[in-house]
Motif scaffolding. Sequence first.
Motif, PDB file in Angstrom:
ATOM      1  N   TYR A  90      51.685  60.083  53.389  1.00 29.61           N
ATOM      2  CA  TYR A  90      52.347  58.803  53.689  1.00 29.61           C
ATOM      3  C   TYR A  90      51.372  57.633  53.553  1.00 29.61           C
ATOM      4  CZ  TYR A  90      54.005  55.013  56.706  1.00 29.61           C
ATOM      5  OH  TYR A  90      54.334  53.786  57.219  1.00 29.61           O
ATOM      6  N   PHE A  91      50.193  57.768  54.151  1.00 23.70           N
ATOM      7  CA  PHE A  91      49.202  56.692  54.073  1.00 23.70           C
ATOM      8  C   PHE A  91      48.762  56.458  52.623  1.00 23.70           C
ATOM      9  CE2 PHE A  91      47.738  57.785  58.652  1.00 23.70           C
ATOM     10  CZ  PHE A  91      48.776  57.026  59.168  1.00 23.70           C
ATOM     11  N   SER A  92      48.603  57.542  51.876  1.00 21.00           N
ATOM     12  CA  SER A  92      48.195  57.410  50.468  1.00 21.00           C
ATOM     13  C   SER A  92      49.285  56.720  49.654  1.00 21.00           C
ATOM     14  CB  SER A  92      47.891  58.788  49.872  1.00 21.00           C
ATOM     15  OG  SER A  92      46.832  59.420  50.564  1.00 21.00           O
ATOM     16  N   TYR A  93      50.532  57.056  49.940  1.00 18.62           N
ATOM     17  CA  TYR A  93      51.639  56.426  49.216  1.00 18.62           C
ATOM     18  C   TYR A  93      51.740  54.946  49.544  1.00 18.62           C
ATOM     19  CZ  TYR A  93      56.328  55.400  47.542  1.00 18.62           C
ATOM     20  OH  TYR A  93      57.408  54.824  46.884  1.00 18.62           O
ATOM     21  N   GLU A  94      51.555  54.599  50.823  1.00 17.14           N
ATOM     22  CA  GLU A  94      51.558  53.184  51.214  1.00 17.14           C
ATOM     23  C   GLU A  94      50.441  52.440  50.474  1.00 17.14           C
ATOM     24  OE1 GLU A  94      53.552  51.340  52.895  1.00 17.14           O
ATOM     25  OE2 GLU A  94      54.190  52.182  54.811  1.00 17.14           O
ATOM     26  N   ALA A  95      49.265  53.044  50.412  1.00 23.44           N
ATOM     27  CA  ALA A  95      48.142  52.416  49.700  1.00 23.44           C
ATOM     28  C   ALA A  95      48.466  52.246  48.226  1.00 23.44           C
ATOM     29  CB  ALA A  95      46.873  53.254  49.880  1.00 23.44           C
ATOM     30  N   SER A  96      49.154  53.245  47.647  1.00 17.40           N
ATOM     31  CA  SER A  96      49.491  53.179  46.222  1.00 17.40           C
ATOM     32  C   SER A  96      50.491  52.061  45.936  1.00 17.40           C
ATOM     33  CB  SER A  96      50.055  54.530  45.748  1.00 17.40           C
ATOM     34  OG  SER A  96      51.403  54.722  46.185  1.00 17.40           O
ATOM     35  N   ARG A  97      51.396  51.821  46.864  1.00  9.07           N
ATOM     36  CA  ARG A  97      52.360  50.735  46.671  1.00  9.07           C
ATOM     37  C   ARG A  97      51.653  49.381  46.703  1.00  9.07           C
ATOM     38  NH1 ARG A  97      57.429  51.826  46.230  1.00  9.07           N
ATOM     39  NH2 ARG A  97      57.926  49.613  46.537  1.00  9.07           N
ATOM     40  N   ASN A  98      50.678  49.243  47.585  1.00  8.13           N
ATOM     41  CA  ASN A  98      49.895  48.007  47.616  1.00  8.13           C
ATOM     42  C   ASN A  98      49.068  47.850  46.347  1.00  8.13           C
ATOM     43  OD1 ASN A  98      50.435  46.785  50.308  1.00  8.13           O
ATOM     44  ND2 ASN A  98      49.648  48.719  51.057  1.00  8.13           N
ATOM     45  N   LEU A  99      48.552  48.957  45.855  1.00  7.55           N
ATOM     46  CA  LEU A  99      47.781  48.915  44.604  1.00  7.55           C
ATOM     47  C   LEU A  99      48.665  48.470  43.442  1.00  7.55           C
ATOM     48  CD1 LEU A  99      45.190  49.510  42.999  1.00  7.55           C
ATOM     49  CD2 LEU A  99      45.943  51.902  42.842  1.00  7.55           C
ATOM     50  N   ARG A 100      49.884  49.005  43.382  1.00  3.43           N
ATOM     51  CA  ARG A 100      50.807  48.608  42.308  1.00  3.43           C
ATOM     52  C   ARG A 100      51.177  47.135  42.438  1.00  3.43           C
ATOM     53  NH1 ARG A 100      54.145  51.443  38.656  1.00  3.43           N
ATOM     54  NH2 ARG A 100      55.082  49.874  37.293  1.00  3.43           N
ATOM     55  N   LEU A 271      45.570  29.280  45.230  1.00  6.55           N
ATOM     56  CA  LEU A 271      45.185  29.596  46.609  1.00  6.55           C
ATOM     57  C   LEU A 271      46.091  30.670  47.186  1.00  6.55           C
ATOM     58  CD1 LEU A 271      43.672  29.020  49.288  1.00  6.55           C
ATOM     59  CD2 LEU A 271      45.362  27.227  49.735  1.00  6.55           C
ATOM     60  N   PHE A 272      47.395  30.536  46.959  1.00  5.04           N
ATOM     61  CA  PHE A 272      48.331  31.517  47.498  1.00  5.04           C
ATOM     62  C   PHE A 272      48.116  32.890  46.857  1.00  5.04           C
ATOM     63  CE2 PHE A 272      52.587  33.577  47.356  1.00  5.04           C
ATOM     64  CZ  PHE A 272      52.674  33.867  48.709  1.00  5.04           C
ATOM     65  N   THR A 273      47.826  32.919  45.567  1.00  2.15           N
ATOM     66  CA  THR A 273      47.544  34.189  44.896  1.00  2.15           C
ATOM     67  C   THR A 273      46.314  34.854  45.507  1.00  2.15           C
ATOM     68  OG1 THR A 273      48.463  33.307  42.837  1.00  2.15           O
ATOM     69  CG2 THR A 273      47.116  35.288  42.666  1.00  2.15           C
ATOM     70  N   LEU A 274      45.296  34.052  45.819  1.00  2.00           N
ATOM     71  CA  LEU A 274      44.107  34.583  46.491  1.00  2.00           C
ATOM     72  C   LEU A 274      44.475  35.181  47.845  1.00  2.00           C
ATOM     73  CD1 LEU A 274      41.030  34.929  46.860  1.00  2.00           C
ATOM     74  CD2 LEU A 274      40.961  32.590  47.738  1.00  2.00           C
ATOM     75  N   LEU A 275      45.348  34.499  48.588  1.00  2.00           N
ATOM     76  CA  LEU A 275      45.788  35.011  49.887  1.00  2.00           C
ATOM     77  C   LEU A 275      46.514  36.347  49.741  1.00  2.00           C
ATOM     78  CD1 LEU A 275      47.124  31.758  51.608  1.00  2.00           C
ATOM     79  CD2 LEU A 275      44.978  32.945  52.046  1.00  2.00           C
ATOM     80  N   LEU A 276      47.341  36.450  48.705  1.00  2.00           N
ATOM     81  CA  LEU A 276      48.031  37.720  48.455  1.00  2.00           C
ATOM     82  C   LEU A 276      47.037  38.830  48.155  1.00  2.00           C
ATOM     83  CD1 LEU A 276      51.135  36.711  46.276  1.00  2.00           C
ATOM     84  CD2 LEU A 276      51.140  37.562  48.623  1.00  2.00           C
ATOM     85  N   PHE A 277      46.023  38.509  47.363  1.00  5.72           N
ATOM     86  CA  PHE A 277      45.005  39.507  47.028  1.00  5.72           C
ATOM     87  C   PHE A 277      44.261  39.975  48.281  1.00  5.72           C
ATOM     88  CE2 PHE A 277      44.430  37.840  42.407  1.00  5.72           C
ATOM     89  CZ  PHE A 277      45.596  38.497  42.047  1.00  5.72           C
ATOM     90  N   LEU A 278      43.912  39.019  49.151  1.00  5.05           N
ATOM     91  CA  LEU A 278      43.233  39.384  50.398  1.00  5.05           C
ATOM     92  C   LEU A 278      44.123  40.274  51.260  1.00  5.05           C
ATOM     93  CD1 LEU A 278      41.467  36.045  51.467  1.00  5.05           C
ATOM     94  CD2 LEU A 278      40.415  38.083  50.502  1.00  5.05           C
ATOM     95  N   GLY A 279      45.389  39.873  51.406  1.00  5.41           N
ATOM     96  CA  GLY A 279      46.314  40.642  52.225  1.00  5.41           C
ATOM     97  C   GLY A 279      46.540  42.045  51.690  1.00  5.41           C
ATOM     98  N   LEU A 280      46.759  42.137  50.388  1.00  2.00           N
ATOM     99  CA  LEU A 280      46.973  43.448  49.772  1.00  2.00           C
ATOM    100  C   LEU A 280      45.722  44.311  49.878  1.00  2.00           C
ATOM    101  CD1 LEU A 280      48.953  42.327  46.604  1.00  2.00           C
ATOM    102  CD2 LEU A 280      49.805  43.880  48.360  1.00  2.00           C
TER     103      LEU A 280
END
Length: 364
Positions: A90-100, A271-280
């Motif tokens: 489950y944790f790996s799949y969640e990480a993979s969704r963020n990676l995608r 700036l917002f794209t950078l914020l998304l990158f940090l969050g992801l």
Amino acid sequence: MSQRTSIRLSELAICISLFEVGSTTLFFIGGEAKQDAWLAMLVGALAGLFVLLMHLSIHHQEPLLDLFLLFRRYMGKYLGTFVNLLFVGYFSYEASRNLRDFGEITVMTLLNQTSLWIIMLIVILVVSNSIRYGYRVMFLMCVIFFPIVLVSYALISILIPVTGLFHFEFMFPVLESGWKPVLNAALPEIVSFPFGQTVLFLVFYPYARTGKGLNRAVIISYVLTALSLTFINQLNIFVLGPKIALYSTLPLLETVQLIDLAEVFERLDALFTLLLFLGLGVKMGAFFNGAVIGLEKITGISYKKWVAPVAILTFGLAFLSPNYTHHIVTGRRIVLNYLFPVFQILLPLLLLIIILIRKRTKQD
């Protein structure tokens, strides 16, 4: 536990906040409720708070044991190990969704001539390298990122009304179709994403430096973040209106692109794209950490030796969807409603019931 490996409550609260923000602002949450998305967010956050309280109750039953050791102790060696492996998946799949998500956003906004797999490979290598140094590094990085994220979202929230983009009338009429669309949007989808994902922190609570004040720090962080996310999510309504926001691929990015103040504050989409990158990045790193720690607890093999296998697994899972549309539909229609609640609610609830029954039986 040494001071160098323990987590301060402030660090824990900050990490929970950034984790909750994560990729949430990438989407228009509760769009099915249209202008009542803010009510759907609040209902989902309230339900998620009860889920969080359940997770904290589990932790306080055995404060020295993390999620994986708890299942091992109370479900037995074989069943407990099986459930633990499911959580690793489950944790790996969640990480993979963020990676995608990371890869797709990069292609859409910055590097549209670069292959998706190359971007995702670079990202997973960077994240994997940070994971090698342990969970403590992730929490310290959150402390560094937090002021940047806080100031940036505050700036966006201020500039939208200042530039005349704010249309309060888009919120009305309230509850035009009653509570049913609000509840349908909130349950279980908004509970599953982002609020129920706090189940991950059952892995990290035992590393908190002191148990005193843990509940208070976690709950305050959760509530303040939930209210902030509700307002930021509603900005899509205030600027774009409910129909455009619902069918937009990146609604908040489109909203931010409209900001133009005296030729000083413009092109804030970068700036917002950078914020998304940090969050992801934070969210992916947190789930990645959870999977690696789980494999270490299951096998007894050092977490550093599991970093590469989990990275390969995460990278492979990120390609389960042939395109971004399929990725989003799978996430919003299937896994949020049917898969994630099993790990966020059902299995923890079962664990809590077993713990309480076992403790009562011993007392008798």
